[in-house]
Design a protein around this motif. Structure first.
Motif, mmCIF file in Angstrom:
data_model
loop_
_atom_site.group_PDB
_atom_site.id
_atom_site.type_symbol
_atom_site.label_atom_id
_atom_site.label_comp_id
_atom_site.label_asym_id
_atom_site.label_seq_id
_atom_site.Cartn_x
_atom_site.Cartn_y
_atom_site.Cartn_z
ATOM 1 N N LEU A 96 13.779 57.503 45.702
ATOM 2 C CA LEU A 96 14.271 57.243 44.348
ATOM 3 C C LEU A 96 14.355 55.740 44.088
ATOM 4 O O LEU A 96 13.912 55.256 43.037
ATOM 5 C CB LEU A 96 15.645 57.897 44.166
ATOM 6 C CG LEU A 96 16.273 57.794 42.776
ATOM 7 C CD1 LEU A 96 15.433 58.553 41.755
ATOM 8 C CD2 LEU A 96 17.703 58.344 42.789
ATOM 9 N N PHE A 97 14.881 54.979 45.045
ATOM 10 C CA PHE A 97 14.960 53.530 44.880
ATOM 11 C C PHE A 97 13.570 52.898 44.898
ATOM 12 O O PHE A 97 13.314 51.942 44.167
ATOM 13 C CB PHE A 97 15.839 52.923 45.979
ATOM 14 C CG PHE A 97 17.310 52.999 45.676
ATOM 15 C CD1 PHE A 97 17.956 51.955 45.043
ATOM 16 C CD2 PHE A 97 18.041 54.121 46.005
ATOM 17 C CE1 PHE A 97 19.315 52.017 44.755
ATOM 18 C CE2 PHE A 97 19.398 54.205 45.716
ATOM 19 C CZ PHE A 97 20.031 53.146 45.089
ATOM 20 N N ASP A 98 12.681 53.429 45.725
ATOM 21 C CA ASP A 98 11.319 52.913 45.773
ATOM 22 C C ASP A 98 10.627 53.081 44.426
ATOM 23 O O ASP A 98 9.965 52.162 43.923
ATOM 24 C CB ASP A 98 10.537 53.641 46.872
ATOM 25 C CG ASP A 98 9.107 53.143 46.991
ATOM 26 O OD1 ASP A 98 8.917 51.985 47.397
ATOM 27 O OD2 ASP A 98 8.182 53.901 46.645
ATOM 28 N N GLN A 99 10.767 54.253 43.824
ATOM 29 C CA GLN A 99 10.175 54.500 42.508
ATOM 30 C C GLN A 99 10.745 53.546 41.468
ATOM 31 O O GLN A 99 10.014 53.024 40.616
ATOM 32 C CB GLN A 99 10.421 55.948 42.078
ATOM 33 C CG GLN A 99 9.647 56.983 42.865
ATOM 34 C CD GLN A 99 10.006 58.400 42.455
ATOM 35 O OE1 GLN A 99 10.994 58.639 41.752
ATOM 36 N NE2 GLN A 99 9.208 59.366 42.892
ATOM 37 N N PHE A 100 12.051 53.307 41.545
ATOM 38 C CA PHE A 100 12.680 52.469 40.526
ATOM 39 C C PHE A 100 12.229 51.019 40.625
ATOM 40 O O PHE A 100 11.904 50.396 39.610
ATOM 41 C CB PHE A 100 14.204 52.542 40.638
ATOM 42 C CG PHE A 100 14.907 51.647 39.664
ATOM 43 C CD1 PHE A 100 15.049 52.018 38.335
ATOM 44 C CD2 PHE A 100 15.410 50.417 40.060
ATOM 45 C CE1 PHE A 100 15.678 51.191 37.417
ATOM 46 C CE2 PHE A 100 16.047 49.578 39.153
ATOM 47 C CZ PHE A 100 16.173 49.960 37.834
#
Length: 608
Positions: A399-403
């Motif tokens: 999720l953080f990588d996508q953001f």
């Protein structure tokens, strides 16, 4: 600011008292709590409406003892009088403007922190306090209860204490009405009213709620609301009173001697409220820091936030201070839809599409991730620009990588993704976590060089103090994510050469609570064979960990629980099942086929 009480006695004349008593007799309560309650104002009701203590209201009406100017003003204002109707106020010049400025300073401070700690994290002012009830995370009120327990019928029953939820608040306004407006006033029947701790996981809405408490308190102009980010005053923790007087109003047009006198007056009247954000950012002995308020605050009124793991680890030290504990428990299955509607606003099509996707049977993992506002806001932000080609994250690291990749392409449109910037930020994050300190301007410039401007533009770093030029990450969760990205091997968390006693000059980060979120993010960063192999090696080391204490081996027990979380985040199903079987056996015992008896194992309190 108002002049000193040494020159002015704030007390009613005989004629003014008659006028006040007549006004009280003519006033009717706005609301009645029951049919038997009388409409006429009582001393208790007057104190509550003016937000002063009952003892101050009595002093106001008996004319025996002068009081502070701020309380005198609050009591006369709530009765509908003008300042020029009282002789004690007529000689003061420019009082109205100065009182307004005082209130404005507090509001400006909260606005400043809202902009830096809520708007910046949630993003682009998509959510405001006007519709904050739609984003409120339910709160559980935790009370200490006694519990009888025994391991077997051959052992005597023992009484232990644990915290149990006795009430849940589903709407923010209910919490503010019951706890803030009623519970924090002196003489209230609400337990733990004047001190409250908001605990929860990272990104669960603690800071946002604390800000909202501040705005609610400032609806009473008599209150002085002092917001302190504990992370940013680490070097001043032993001298917080001096910090408040010397620095809290730095940059204002209020003279220090006037501010200090009025501050002392408000302390005496019980009108000072301390909002302390981030108790977990105090490296150690946090109970000593918050204990100092009992020394110089006669009636301490404090609301603070703290990560749940830190509060739980130190709760025995905090118990003596009598804080009411409220835990952000996360959204239930229906509540994220309100948040999504608030986020997308008029774009109902996107909101409905996202809600439909989340309701599908195979979305269990993403729904577990978005139970807190920070993670849900990241998902909304990512989905907003990727509807047609969107893959839901399977863990927090994804999720953080996508953001961050979405943020990069949105703000830095001309460059390919800067992996070197991310690596450098990760090294800075490791340093910040290890030292539990902020990043100085020199450290940041040495590591980032020309990339500092890019990091600031992306919002991944933010300046903390324009005077000292120190920096911090957008949010602790981002700091932990960047740190996880910079860790290559499992022995960063646990010395490779450990046998049965601590290895000299080596860190055992795996057992430090501050590194727990990092190791879980590290475990879930990628599904490539190398990362999975590193996670497996760490798990294997943890489940055979020997701390040299043959009788208890507490750290082996704790290691099993940490290994279980790592196996889950790295999607290592086989190891997860094996560890879970071991823990269940510890908890419930096993049947010995030779002795034909059930054998019990105990798990250390540390591991639990």
């Amino acid at each position: 600011m108002p002049t000193s009480d040494k020159k002015h006695k704030f007390i009613l004349t005989v004629e003014e008292l008659d006028k006040v008593q007549q006004r009280i007799s003519q006033s009717k309560k706005l609301e009645l709590s029951n049919e038997r309650e009388k409409e006429i104002w009582t001393q208790e009701y007057l104190a509550k409406q003016a937000n002063v203590s009952l003892s101050v209201a009595k002093r106001f009406l008996n004319r025996k003892t002068p009081m502070g100017e701020s309380s005198f003003r609050a009591l006369t204002q709530v009765l509908g009088f003008q300042p020029n109707e009282f002789s004690a106020l007529q000689s003061l010049k420019d009082v109205d403007n100065k009182i307004f400025n005082w209130h404005k300073v507090c509001c400006d401070r909260l606005d400043h922190w809202k902009k830096r700690n809520v708007d910046l994290v949630i993003g682009d002012n998509r959510l405001d306090f006007g519709n904050i009830d739609r984003t409120f995370v339910p709160l559980d009120f935790l009370e200490k209860v006694k519990k009888e327990s025994s391991q077997s019928k051959n052992t005597s029953k023992q009484q232990t204490e644990e915290y149990k939820s006795t009430q849940r608040y589903e709407r923010q306004q209910d919490f503010l009405d019951v706890i803030i407006r009623d519970g924090l006033l002196e003489g209230s029947s609400k337990k733990y009213g004047q001190r409250l701790a908001i605990i929860g996981e990272a990104g669960s809405g603690k800071t946002t709620l604390l800000l909202q408490i501040g705005y609610e308190l400032l609806k009473q102009p008599n209150n002085l609301v002092i917001w302190i980010s504990l992370k940013e005053v680490r070097d001043k923790l032993e001298y917080l009173r001096e910090y408040i007087i010397d620095e809290w109003l730095k940059g204002s047009n209020i003279a220090k001697n006037e501010w200090e006198q009025e501050f002392d007056n408000k302390l005496k009247d019980g009108c000072v409220w301390l909002l302390l954000d981030g108790l977990e950012d105090i490296p150690d002995k946090a109970h000593i820091v918050i204990g100092q308020f009992d020394v110089w605050l006669s009636k301490p009124k404090i609301a603070l936030t703290c990560r749940k793991n830190r509060w739980d680890s130190d709760k025995a030290d905090f118990a003596s201070f009598g804080y009411g504990i409220y835990e952000c428990v996360g959204y239930n299955s229906d509540q994220p839809s309100n948040f999504i509607d608030a986020w997308f606003g008029d774009d109902s099509d996107s909101a409905n599409l996202l809600k439909t996707e989340l309701q599908k049977a195979n979305r269990h993992r993403i729904n577990e991730l978005i139970k807190y506002p920070l993670h849900l806001s990241l998902l909304c932000s990512i989905y907003e620009e990727s509807e047609s080609n969107f893959a839901f994250a399977t863990n927090k690291a994804e999720l953080f990588d996508q953001f961050i990749k979405r943020q990069y392409t949105r703000k830095i449109t001309v460059d390919r993704f800067d992996a070197d910037l991310v690596k450098s930020l990760g090294e800075l994050a490791i340093k910040a976590i290890d030292t539990q300190s902020q990043l100085t301007n020199a450290e940041v410039k040495e590591k980032l060089g020309d990339r500092l401007d890019k990091a600031l533009e992306l919002g991944w770093l933010k300046p903390i103090d324009e005077y000292e030029q120190v920096y911090d990450f957008l949010h602790d969760s981002f700091k932990e994510y960047f740190a996880a990205l910079a860790i290559d091997a499992w022995d960063f968390f646990l010395p490779r050469d450990h046998i049965d006693k601590p290895v000299k000059e080596k860190c055992y980060r795996i057992f430090e609570p501050v590194w727990n979120p990092v190791v879980l993010l590290w475990s879930g960063i990628s599904r490539n064979p190398n990362t999975n192999n590193q996670s497996s090696l760490l798990i294997e080391k943890l489940i055979v960990f020997d701390d040299g204490c043959a009788k208890s081996n507490d750290y082996n027990n704790l290691g099993h629980f940490i290994a279980l979380d790592i196996a889950f985040e790295s999607n290592n199903i086989v190891l997860f099942d094996n560890i879970l079987d071991q823990i269940i056996e510890w908890a419930f015992g096993t049947f010995n086929q030779y002795s034909k008896k059930r054998e019990w194992y105990s798990i250390s309190e540390l591991a639990l």
